[in-house]
Design a protein around this motif. Sequence first.
Motif, PDB file in Angstrom:
ATOM      1  N   ASN A  52      -7.163 -12.532  -3.896  1.00 15.15           N
ATOM      2  CA  ASN A  52      -8.222 -11.661  -3.403  1.00 15.15           C
ATOM      3  C   ASN A  52      -7.963 -10.229  -3.841  1.00 15.15           C
ATOM      4  O   ASN A  52      -6.982  -9.933  -4.524  1.00 15.15           O
ATOM      5  N   THR A  53      -8.844  -9.317  -3.410  1.00 16.25           N
ATOM      6  CA  THR A  53      -8.695  -7.898  -3.743  1.00 16.25           C
ATOM      7  C   THR A  53      -8.494  -7.100  -2.469  1.00 16.25           C
ATOM      8  O   THR A  53      -8.852  -7.541  -1.374  1.00 16.25           O
ATOM      9  N   GLY A  54      -7.922  -5.913  -2.621  1.00 20.80           N
ATOM     10  CA  GLY A  54      -7.712  -5.059  -1.451  1.00 20.80           C
ATOM     11  C   GLY A  54      -7.317  -3.664  -1.874  1.00 20.80           C
ATOM     12  O   GLY A  54      -7.153  -3.380  -3.060  1.00 20.80           O
ATOM     13  N   GLU A  55      -7.168  -2.796  -0.889  1.00 21.25           N
ATOM     14  CA  GLU A  55      -6.674  -1.438  -1.148  1.00 21.25           C
ATOM     15  C   GLU A  55      -6.091  -0.874   0.138  1.00 21.25           C
ATOM     16  O   GLU A  55      -6.336  -1.394   1.232  1.00 21.25           O
ATOM     17  N   LEU A  56      -5.318   0.188  -0.018  1.00 22.91           N
ATOM     18  CA  LEU A  56      -4.653   0.817   1.118  1.00 22.91           C
ATOM     19  C   LEU A  56      -5.443   2.030   1.596  1.00 22.91           C
ATOM     20  O   LEU A  56      -5.973   2.791   0.791  1.00 22.91           O
ATOM     21  N   LEU A  57      -5.519   2.193   2.914  1.00 30.28           N
ATOM     22  CA  LEU A  57      -6.124   3.383   3.516  1.00 30.28           C
ATOM     23  C   LEU A  57      -5.137   3.945   4.536  1.00 30.28           C
ATOM     24  O   LEU A  57      -4.863   3.311   5.544  1.00 30.28           O
ATOM     25  N   GLN A  58      -4.638   5.128   4.250  1.00 31.56           N
ATOM     26  CA  GLN A  58      -3.643   5.722   5.137  1.00 31.56           C
ATOM     27  C   GLN A  58      -4.286   6.687   6.122  1.00 31.56           C
ATOM     28  O   GLN A  58      -4.909   7.667   5.725  1.00 31.56           O
ATOM     29  N   PHE A  59      -4.168   6.391   7.404  1.00 32.50           N
ATOM     30  CA  PHE A  59      -4.536   7.326   8.461  1.00 32.50           C
ATOM     31  C   PHE A  59      -3.972   6.823   9.779  1.00 32.50           C
ATOM     32  O   PHE A  59      -3.676   5.644   9.944  1.00 32.50           O
ATOM     33  N   ASP A  60      -3.792   7.758  10.709  1.00 35.26           N
ATOM     34  CA  ASP A  60      -3.368   7.443  12.066  1.00 35.26           C
ATOM     35  C   ASP A  60      -4.636   7.198  12.877  1.00 35.26           C
ATOM     36  O   ASP A  60      -5.451   8.105  13.040  1.00 35.26           O
ATOM     37  N   VAL A  61      -4.822   5.973  13.377  1.00 37.91           N
ATOM     38  CA  VAL A  61      -6.066   5.641  14.091  1.00 37.91           C
ATOM     39  C   VAL A  61      -6.297   6.555  15.293  1.00 37.91           C
ATOM     40  O   VAL A  61      -7.442   6.752  15.716  1.00 37.91           O
TER      41      VAL A  61
END
Length: 243
Positions: A52-61
């Motif tokens: 599959n495909t994906g990507e990273l998203l960095q943040f503090d919820v």
Amino acid sequence: MKCALVTGGSRGIGSAICQKLAIDTDYHILINYQANKEAAAATLEAVIANGNTGELLQFDVADGAAVKTVLTQWQEANPEAVVEVIVNNAGITRDGLFMWMEPEDWSAVINTSLNGFYNVTNFFIQKMLRNKYGRIVNLASVSGVKGTAGQTNYSAAKGAIVGVTKALAQEVAKRNITVNAVAPGFIKSDMTSQLDEKELVKLVPLNRFGEAEEVADLVSFLVSKKASYITGEVININGGIYS
């Protein structure tokens, strides 16, 4: 591009959910993480290895401004992308007896689990309503259903997740959006690695801790078309522990 966002997706149950959704669905997997980029990258590698495909998203919820900034930038960069699935998994523990609990230990746990749910879900909810489709799965806990001594903050946060799941489900059901919660018991993960498994397993009728993959299987079912008539539910996955 249809997407599934998993918060706290770098390790433990979150990572297992990302990997399971990569196998079971054709969603592009958005892996949110706060600090551990190595673990998040390893999860992304596993998603890709699973075809599959994906990507990273960095943040503090827990940081509302950061959530809005990162997600807005992502949406502007991917105008055709539609987030159909949100798995609100990010959570932290700061255990201790209530009488000695510091304000920051109370606030940090509430902010991550409860305000994190608000910050992420609120960003997407109007888009989901317009699209007339969505799947929201919130990670609660046995602590939020029956309460756990030494975890008043975590029990409060996860108990609130139970309430918000039931309320939001009623608001959005007419637009074909389901909102459910999963309440794990003792699951093998970083979060439970400090616990005395030999002692605690005696509390579990099935006589073992659960695996993160077992929780991921349940989440995968709830985000699928097979679960179209299930909403506002809190599903316990705890080996038989109950109040």
